[in-house]
Design an enzyme around this catalytic site. Structure first.
Site, PDB file in Angstrom:
ATOM      1  N   ASP A 191     -11.930   2.536   4.167  1.00 37.29           N
ATOM      2  CA  ASP A 191     -12.247   1.010   3.877  1.00 37.29           C
ATOM      3  C   ASP A 191     -13.737   1.174   3.890  1.00 37.29           C
ATOM      4  O   ASP A 191     -14.317   0.063   3.271  1.00 37.29           O
ATOM      5  CB  ASP A 191     -11.985   0.282   5.206  1.00 37.29           C
ATOM      6  CG  ASP A 191     -10.579  -0.206   5.217  1.00 37.29           C
ATOM      7  OD1 ASP A 191     -10.163  -0.772   4.161  1.00 37.29           O
ATOM      8  OD2 ASP A 191      -9.890  -0.316   6.197  1.00 37.29           O
TER       9      ASP A 191
ATOM     10  N   GLN B 178      -4.895  -1.682   9.639  1.00 36.03           N
ATOM     11  CA  GLN B 178      -4.880  -2.810   9.154  1.00 36.03           C
ATOM     12  C   GLN B 178      -5.648  -4.163  10.017  1.00 36.03           C
ATOM     13  O   GLN B 178      -5.142  -4.150  11.303  1.00 36.03           O
ATOM     14  CB  GLN B 178      -3.479  -3.187   8.745  1.00 36.03           C
ATOM     15  CG  GLN B 178      -3.104  -4.644   8.053  1.00 36.03           C
ATOM     16  CD  GLN B 178      -3.726  -4.631   6.744  1.00 36.03           C
ATOM     17  OE1 GLN B 178      -3.834  -3.423   6.009  1.00 36.03           O
ATOM     18  NE2 GLN B 178      -4.196  -5.800   6.233  1.00 36.03           N
TER      19      GLN B 178
ATOM     20  N   LYS C 195       1.090  -1.410   0.105  1.00 32.27           N
ATOM     21  CA  LYS C 195      -0.096  -0.042  -0.060  1.00 32.27           C
ATOM     22  C   LYS C 195       0.873   1.410   0.093  1.00 32.27           C
ATOM     23  O   LYS C 195       0.671   2.099  -0.569  1.00 32.27           O
ATOM     24  CB  LYS C 195      -0.950   0.096   1.372  1.00 32.27           C
ATOM     25  CG  LYS C 195      -2.153  -1.053   1.128  1.00 32.27           C
ATOM     26  CD  LYS C 195      -2.812  -1.232   2.515  1.00 32.27           C
ATOM     27  CE  LYS C 195      -3.964  -2.574   2.397  1.00 32.27           C
ATOM     28  NZ  LYS C 195      -4.621  -2.822   3.401  1.00 32.27           N
TER      29      LYS C 195
HETATM   30  N1  GUN Z   1      -6.918  -6.912   6.078  1.00 35.37           N
HETATM   31  C1  GUN Z   1      -7.190  -7.537   4.972  1.00 35.37           C
HETATM   32  N2  GUN Z   1      -7.676  -6.859   4.204  1.00 35.37           N
HETATM   33  C2  GUN Z   1      -8.103  -5.659   4.704  1.00 35.37           C
HETATM   34  C3  GUN Z   1      -8.516  -4.322   4.098  1.00 35.37           C
HETATM   35  O1  GUN Z   1      -9.365  -4.274   3.111  1.00 35.37           O
HETATM   36  N3  GUN Z   1      -8.741  -3.327   5.070  1.00 35.37           N
HETATM   37  C4  GUN Z   1      -8.329  -3.502   6.226  1.00 35.37           C
HETATM   38  N4  GUN Z   1      -8.174  -2.518   7.122  1.00 35.37           N
HETATM   39  N5  GUN Z   1      -7.329  -4.638   6.678  1.00 35.37           N
HETATM   40  C5  GUN Z   1      -7.296  -5.604   5.872  1.00 35.37           C
END
Ligand code: GUN
Length: 283
Positions: free
Chosen positions: A116, A93, A49
């Site tokens: 998200d 996360q 990311k």
């Molecule tokens: N962990 C796995 N996929 C995601 C996601 O799309 N967002 C977040 N915040 N954590 C994750």
């Protein structure tokens, strides 16, 4: 042989478009990612990311905390980021350590910075068919991928395997909002393969190797959301690719399918939140 739904190629196209759009920005959007503990998969995702954001000129900060951080400390950090006008997007996360109440943390994020789309306000809007500030990244990426290949889900039977808050649940609602007929299967579902065989579009987000060619009908569309390392260290998904790709009409590979689309969606969401906060119209 199925047509490959190439998430990498589409990601590159979307990021190129975003880069061109950002070229006219005087101030760049800022994304803050909170990473708790040392889960190796989470570390890889967060690094990807950050690297992608940097390529676009999006400012990105990763805040690392040890596994034993308290819920109160995490809540205090989120309150600080909510107040900080230079921060446009916040991502915590997941998964979080068991001693932290995940929902308390998500609920604390200002919905206008919730990249998200997981906060009750954004999730609730999604459920009611209203527009949230942004849509959850993985479901959004999957729908963009289907659209790119001209796969219209309206009226089709879409079977989603998995009911997580990150993928299965929001995805099934987004599919309903697109007029698909949706069946959600999960670990307690009986006769799974009888259901998956009736799918026009089969989306597996189960997190384990589960989908074999005998579980689908010929010429269906198969989307693989799973990603993990097998016993030989090879990256694999939920779907037995070799056999399923001989029977399906379309298939998303792992790696190179849904994963890159999730990252592209995160970048799109970060810029969308920046635009909403700065009242820029989409250009
Ligand atoms: N962990 C796995 N996929 C995601 C996601 O799309 N967002 C977040 N915040 N954590 C994750």
């Amino acid at each position: 042989m199925a047509i490959i739904l190439d998430g990498k190629k589409l990601r590159d196209k979307l990021l190129e478009g975003l880069k061109n759009k950002l070229a006219s920005y005087k101030i760049m959007p800022k994304l803050v990612v909170i990473l708790v503990g040392d889960n190796p998969a989470s570390q890889i995702y967060v690094n990807n990311k950050k690297k992608t954001a940097e390529k676009l000129g999006i400012e990105s900060v990763v805040v690392n905390y040890p596994d034993n951080i308290s819920e109160a400390e995490l809540l205090a950090k989120i309150a600080e980021l909510n107040e900080d006008a230079s921060v446009n997007a916040i991502l915590v996360q997941l998964p979080l350590p068991a001693h932290i109440n995940k929902q308390n943390i998500i609920n604390a994020i200002d919905p206008i910075k919730d990249v998200d789309g997981f906060t009750p306000q954004n999730f609730g809007k999604l459920l009611s068919g209203e527009k949230p500030y942004v849509y959850p990244c993985t479901p959004k990426g999957i729908l963009i991928l289907l659209d790119e290949y001209g796969i219209d889900v309206a009226g089709k039977h879409v079977v989603v395997v998995g009911r997580s808050n990150i993928v299965g649940k929001p995805l099934s609602v987004m599919l309903l909002n697109l007029n698909a007929t949706v069946t959600v299967c999960h670990s307690h579902t009986e006769n799974l393969s009888e259901i998956t065989k009736t799918a026009d579009v089969l989306i597996s987000a189960a997190g384990k190797k589960i989908i074999e060619d005998c579980m689908l009908s010929k010429d269906s569309v198969v989307i693989d959301v799973g990603i993990f390392k097998d016993e030989f260290g090879k990256t694999r998904g939920d779907v037995e690719f070799d056999s399923v790709s001989k029977k399906a009409a379309y298939i998303s590979p792992v790696p190179g399918g849904v994963g890159p689309m999730t990252i592209a969606s995160l970048m799109l969401n970060t810029v969308e939140l920046f635009d909403i906060q700065n009242k820029r119209s989409c250009d």
